[in-house]
Write a protein that holds these residues in place. Sequence first.
Motif, PDB file in Angstrom:
ATOM      1  N   GLU A 250       0.659  -1.190  -0.004  1.00 17.35           N
ATOM      2  CA  GLU A 250      -0.070   0.102   0.072  1.00 17.35           C
ATOM      3  C   GLU A 250       0.853   1.224  -0.083  1.00 17.35           C
ATOM      4  OE1 GLU A 250      -2.706  -0.254   3.278  1.00 17.35           O
ATOM      5  OE2 GLU A 250      -3.460  -2.342   2.772  1.00 17.35           O
ATOM      6  N   LYS A 251       2.037   1.205   0.659  1.00 15.20           N
ATOM      7  CA  LYS A 251       2.839   2.496   0.722  1.00 15.20           C
ATOM      8  C   LYS A 251       4.272   2.357  -0.283  1.00 15.20           C
ATOM      9  CE  LYS A 251       1.139   4.153   5.289  1.00 15.20           C
ATOM     10  NZ  LYS A 251       1.477   4.782   6.640  1.00 15.20           N
ATOM     11  N   ASN A 252       4.337   1.225  -1.025  1.00 18.68           N
ATOM     12  CA  ASN A 252       5.172   1.156  -1.888  1.00 18.68           C
ATOM     13  C   ASN A 252       6.627   1.299  -1.440  1.00 18.68           C
ATOM     14  OD1 ASN A 252       6.078   0.753  -4.443  1.00 18.68           O
ATOM     15  ND2 ASN A 252       6.459   2.707  -4.802  1.00 18.68           N
ATOM     16  N   VAL A 253       6.678   0.577  -0.042  1.00 18.31           N
ATOM     17  CA  VAL A 253       8.023   0.602   0.386  1.00 18.31           C
ATOM     18  C   VAL A 253       8.871  -0.566  -0.211  1.00 18.31           C
ATOM     19  CG1 VAL A 253       9.147  -0.556   2.466  1.00 18.31           C
ATOM     20  CG2 VAL A 253       7.118   1.113   2.901  1.00 18.31           C
ATOM     21  N   GLY A 254      10.107   0.202  -0.548  1.00 16.29           N
ATOM     22  CA  GLY A 254      11.240  -0.510  -1.088  1.00 16.29           C
ATOM     23  C   GLY A 254      12.402  -0.941  -0.776  1.00 16.29           C
ATOM     24  N   TYR A 255      12.366  -0.375   0.456  1.00 12.53           N
ATOM     25  CA  TYR A 255      13.702  -0.638   1.332  1.00 12.53           C
ATOM     26  C   TYR A 255      13.341  -0.943   2.973  1.00 12.53           C
ATOM     27  CZ  TYR A 255      17.556   0.699   4.134  1.00 12.53           C
ATOM     28  OH  TYR A 255      18.607   1.002   5.074  1.00 12.53           O
ATOM     29  N   ILE A 256      13.857  -1.895   3.278  1.00 15.34           N
ATOM     30  CA  ILE A 256      14.035  -2.217   4.680  1.00 15.34           C
ATOM     31  C   ILE A 256      15.268  -2.237   5.343  1.00 15.34           C
ATOM     32  CG2 ILE A 256      12.981  -4.092   6.355  1.00 15.34           C
ATOM     33  CD1 ILE A 256      11.081  -4.683   4.346  1.00 15.34           C
ATOM     34  N   HIS A 257      15.413  -1.677   6.775  1.00 15.27           N
ATOM     35  CA  HIS A 257      16.674  -1.666   7.450  1.00 15.27           C
ATOM     36  C   HIS A 257      15.973  -2.581   8.904  1.00 15.27           C
ATOM     37  CE1 HIS A 257      20.252  -1.520   9.414  1.00 15.27           C
ATOM     38  NE2 HIS A 257      19.718  -0.906  10.563  1.00 15.27           N
ATOM     39  N   ILE A 258      16.914  -3.675   8.800  1.00 16.48           N
ATOM     40  CA  ILE A 258      16.476  -4.806   9.996  1.00 16.48           C
ATOM     41  C   ILE A 258      17.730  -4.609  10.940  1.00 16.48           C
ATOM     42  CG2 ILE A 258      16.332  -7.152  10.580  1.00 16.48           C
ATOM     43  CD1 ILE A 258      15.953  -7.277   7.258  1.00 16.48           C
ATOM     44  N   ALA A 259      17.381  -4.305  12.313  1.00 16.19           N
ATOM     45  CA  ALA A 259      18.092  -3.845  13.209  1.00 16.19           C
ATOM     46  C   ALA A 259      17.834  -4.645  14.542  1.00 16.19           C
ATOM     47  CB  ALA A 259      18.093  -2.549  13.944  1.00 16.19           C
ATOM     48  N   ILE A 275       6.343 -13.688   0.003  1.00 20.49           N
ATOM     49  CA  ILE A 275       5.552 -12.891  -0.663  1.00 20.49           C
ATOM     50  C   ILE A 275       6.011 -12.369  -1.879  1.00 20.49           C
ATOM     51  CG2 ILE A 275       4.418 -12.432   1.666  1.00 20.49           C
ATOM     52  CD1 ILE A 275       5.973  -9.544   1.755  1.00 20.49           C
ATOM     53  N   GLY A 276       7.006 -12.646  -2.455  1.00 21.31           N
ATOM     54  CA  GLY A 276       7.462 -12.082  -3.751  1.00 21.31           C
ATOM     55  C   GLY A 276       8.122 -10.911  -3.505  1.00 21.31           C
ATOM     56  N   GLY A 277       8.742 -10.543  -2.303  1.00 20.79           N
ATOM     57  CA  GLY A 277       9.448  -9.240  -2.178  1.00 20.79           C
ATOM     58  C   GLY A 277      11.185  -9.476  -2.413  1.00 20.79           C
ATOM     59  N   GLU A 278      11.282 -10.110  -3.637  1.00 21.31           N
ATOM     60  CA  GLU A 278      12.661 -10.244  -3.632  1.00 21.31           C
ATOM     61  C   GLU A 278      13.482  -8.885  -4.177  1.00 21.31           C
ATOM     62  OE1 GLU A 278      10.265 -12.091  -5.127  1.00 21.31           O
ATOM     63  OE2 GLU A 278      10.673 -14.181  -5.020  1.00 21.31           O
ATOM     64  N   ASP A 279      12.437  -7.886  -4.858  1.00 16.71           N
ATOM     65  CA  ASP A 279      13.044  -6.723  -5.186  1.00 16.71           C
ATOM     66  C   ASP A 279      13.389  -5.729  -4.042  1.00 16.71           C
ATOM     67  OD1 ASP A 279      13.341  -7.682  -7.821  1.00 16.71           O
ATOM     68  OD2 ASP A 279      11.089  -6.976  -8.228  1.00 16.71           O
ATOM     69  N   ILE A 280      12.865  -6.078  -2.877  1.00 14.21           N
ATOM     70  CA  ILE A 280      13.100  -5.114  -1.762  1.00 14.21           C
ATOM     71  C   ILE A 280      14.506  -5.122  -1.497  1.00 14.21           C
ATOM     72  CG2 ILE A 280      12.567  -4.630   0.671  1.00 14.21           C
ATOM     73  CD1 ILE A 280      10.111  -4.635  -1.272  1.00 14.21           C
ATOM     74  N   LYS A 281      15.143  -3.822  -1.316  1.00 12.44           N
ATOM     75  CA  LYS A 281      16.459  -3.496  -0.977  1.00 12.44           C
ATOM     76  C   LYS A 281      16.630  -3.730   0.733  1.00 12.44           C
ATOM     77  CE  LYS A 281      17.910  -2.904  -5.000  1.00 12.44           C
ATOM     78  NZ  LYS A 281      18.712  -3.837  -5.758  1.00 12.44           N
ATOM     79  N   LEU A 282      17.489  -4.258   1.046  1.00 12.38           N
ATOM     80  CA  LEU A 282      17.804  -4.371   2.379  1.00 12.38           C
ATOM     81  C   LEU A 282      19.036  -3.972   3.006  1.00 12.38           C
ATOM     82  CD1 LEU A 282      16.598  -8.090   3.005  1.00 12.38           C
ATOM     83  CD2 LEU A 282      15.348  -5.995   3.210  1.00 12.38           C
ATOM     84  N   SER A 283      19.121  -3.441   4.370  1.00 16.16           N
ATOM     85  CA  SER A 283      20.433  -3.409   5.158  1.00 16.16           C
ATOM     86  C   SER A 283      20.124  -4.067   6.434  1.00 16.16           C
ATOM     87  CB  SER A 283      20.603  -1.996   5.330  1.00 16.16           C
ATOM     88  OG  SER A 283      19.724  -1.150   5.669  1.00 16.16           O
TER      89      SER A 283
END
Length: 321
Positions: A250-259, A275-283
């Motif tokens: 819904e908010k088109n989040v394309g980057y997630i940081h995991i702490a 869930i098909g989120g392979e394109d999500i950029k991570l740190s």
Amino acid sequence: MKETVDCIDSGTEFCPCHLAESNECILCSQLQGSCFCDCLNWNGVCIYHEFINNGSKAKEGRKTYNCLVEKKVLYQSDVLLIKFKVPHKLAIDLVKPGSFIFIRTNENIYFDVPISILESNIETNIVTIMIEIRGIKTKKLLDIKEGGEITIRGPYWNGVFGLKNLDKQINKNVLVIARGIGMAPMMPVIRKLSLNNNNVNLILDKAPYSDNYVKEFLAEYDLNIIEESVLDKGELTDEVKVIIKSYIKEKNVGYIHIAGADILTVKMIEYLNSIGGEDIKLSCCNNIKMCCGEGVCAHCTRLRNISILFQQCVYFFLDSL
């Protein structure tokens, strides 16, 4: 699967390191014994040229500083906050996401403990760290007194994996997920995201602690904060899965940081894959490679102690280590 090779010190005042002296540089082909220039991940500075100009020897390593302790707070028996004053240049160097230092807890330098930076204030030159008291090294930090000294070594910058992904986030909707002591090293990441005009959404799980001990630092930023349990018996909770999926869809989040702990990173990657989120950029936090950082053995680049799953997941999702 090919390993992404990079060096956080490449192009800095600490490069080349001792590895160059024995033809073990992890990036420069000529400092690996080759006759040809075929370096990996060009960072704008020729490492071989720097080595020759420095008399064919390594640059001076990190310095050790004796710093005045301005404040010490023991929030609970195993959560300690310390504020101390550092030289101005060091304060600037420690602003970056992923910055950490080694704290001396014993005359034996092998007892030095790596701690991530919570905040480095370049106006007051006050650095803040938050420590989880766990073993013989960190327990020694309880002896530190306000008005006394703390001995540190730094700066180091490899406390976060995926810094290139972080740097690309400008004017976007982003998501930060933090749990436990991960609240501390997430703060420089949030600062970076906020300065780049991102809409920062934070899912915060204070467990296993009784309170959110970074409230005063979070208050400085315009964030959407959701306090929610993230993990239960080693698995992502259903509640947090719903929240993550809604932000992506819904908010088109394309980057997630995991702490947080490595298990949180692994479970997040598994869920995104499902869930098909392979394109999500991570740190994510670097809980494994925070070693000596002095370029002595390069053992930290070998990943011998990382599980196959974690290694494959991190390499697949992160552009840069």
